[in-house]
Design a protein around this motif. Structure first.
Motif, mmCIF file in Angstrom:
data_model
loop_
_atom_site.group_PDB
_atom_site.id
_atom_site.type_symbol
_atom_site.label_atom_id
_atom_site.label_comp_id
_atom_site.label_asym_id
_atom_site.label_seq_id
_atom_site.Cartn_x
_atom_site.Cartn_y
_atom_site.Cartn_z
ATOM 1 N N SER A 104 -5.140 57.523 12.900
ATOM 2 C CA SER A 104 -5.354 57.270 11.466
ATOM 3 C C SER A 104 -4.760 58.375 10.602
ATOM 4 C CB SER A 104 -6.844 57.121 11.167
ATOM 5 O OG SER A 104 -7.336 55.951 11.763
ATOM 6 N N TRP B 44 -13.934 47.527 19.658
ATOM 7 C CA TRP B 44 -14.293 48.945 19.486
ATOM 8 C C TRP B 44 -15.614 49.318 20.137
ATOM 9 C CZ3 TRP B 44 -18.583 50.857 16.966
ATOM 10 C CH2 TRP B 44 -19.289 49.983 16.136
ATOM 11 N N ARG C 100 -11.653 54.893 20.603
ATOM 12 C CA ARG C 100 -12.144 55.152 19.242
ATOM 13 C C ARG C 100 -11.651 56.511 18.744
ATOM 14 N NH1 ARG C 100 -16.246 52.785 21.983
ATOM 15 N NH2 ARG C 100 -17.191 54.790 22.510
ATOM 16 N N TYR D 164 -16.276 50.874 13.531
ATOM 17 C CA TYR D 164 -14.828 50.705 13.434
ATOM 18 C C TYR D 164 -14.548 49.243 13.126
ATOM 19 C CZ TYR D 164 -14.332 55.338 15.447
ATOM 20 O OH TYR D 164 -14.402 56.694 15.657
ATOM 21 N N LYS D 165 -13.351 48.951 12.681
ATOM 22 C CA LYS D 165 -12.988 47.576 12.361
ATOM 23 C C LYS D 165 -12.062 46.956 13.405
ATOM 24 C CE LYS D 165 -13.433 48.382 7.425
ATOM 25 N NZ LYS D 165 -12.720 48.520 6.165
ATOM 26 N N TYR E 56 -8.062 56.237 17.903
ATOM 27 C CA TYR E 56 -7.918 55.580 16.604
ATOM 28 C C TYR E 56 -8.084 56.600 15.473
ATOM 29 C CZ TYR E 56 -8.775 52.536 12.637
ATOM 30 O OH TYR E 56 -8.704 51.948 11.408
ATOM 31 N N ASP E 57 -9.094 57.452 15.589
ATOM 32 C CA ASP E 57 -9.317 58.476 14.557
ATOM 33 C C ASP E 57 -8.105 59.389 14.414
ATOM 34 O OD1 ASP E 57 -11.874 57.513 14.038
ATOM 35 O OD2 ASP E 57 -12.846 58.963 15.373
ATOM 36 N N LYS F 284 -20.145 55.785 14.706
ATOM 37 C CA LYS F 284 -19.375 55.294 13.573
ATOM 38 C C LYS F 284 -18.955 53.839 13.832
ATOM 39 C CE LYS F 284 -14.827 56.184 11.540
ATOM 40 N NZ LYS F 284 -13.674 57.080 11.558
#
Length: 151
Positions: A35, A9, A28, A4-5, A31-32, A2
């Motif tokens: 979120s 990352w 990562r 990421y921004k 982060y998910d 995936k």
């Protein structure tokens, strides 16, 4: 993988240093999970009018960076911003040498290029002297621990 921004990352491959967070695969993955947790209540009060689901990392940097430090170790650094505040990010040493630099909340700045070189280390004692910030950090950490229990 995936896309990421957040800054760093692609190379954010460090593992948790604390076994309490062993279910987190890497930054990562964290982060998910975050979120699903970041919200207006975890946003810095001065930035809450800018917070939205589309810009969920706004106002989350210091509490997120110190939580990342709890999970992966390393140090928190800050980029001085207009107004005298610091935008916080993480640098984690890697077991094989080198380091992993990443900034889970960098996307709040859109296309602005931040300078991650030669910034001062940040300390939780200074940041958490603001009680509201310490309370937001505790809330974020408690919500993360709840999510990990559910996994």
């Amino acid at each position: 993988m995936k896309d990421y921004k957040f800054y760093g990352w692609k190379t954010a491959d460090c593992k948790p240093a604390d076994s309490a967070f062993e279910k987190i695969e890497n930054p990562r993955h964290l982060y998910d999970i975050l979120s699903e947790i970041w919200c207006v209540e975890t946003c810095a009060p001065r930035l809450r009018e800018k917070w939205s689901r589309e810009n969920q990392t706004v106002g989350q940097c210091s509490i997120t960076a110190f939580l990342v430090q709890d999970i992966f170790g390393g140090k928190v650094y800050g980029i001085l911003r207009d107004g005298g505040n610091y935008h916080c990010y993480n640098v984690v040493p890697l077991p094989a040498g080198g380091e992993c630099l990443f900034d889970l909340t960098s996307e709040q700045f859109g296309d602005e290029k931040l300078n991650y070189d030669n910034n001062p280390e940040q300390f939780r004692e200074v940041h958490f002297a603001k009680e509201e910030k310490h309370l937001r950090y505790n809330y974020l950490k408690a919500e993360l621990l709840k999510k990990l229990e559910e996994m």
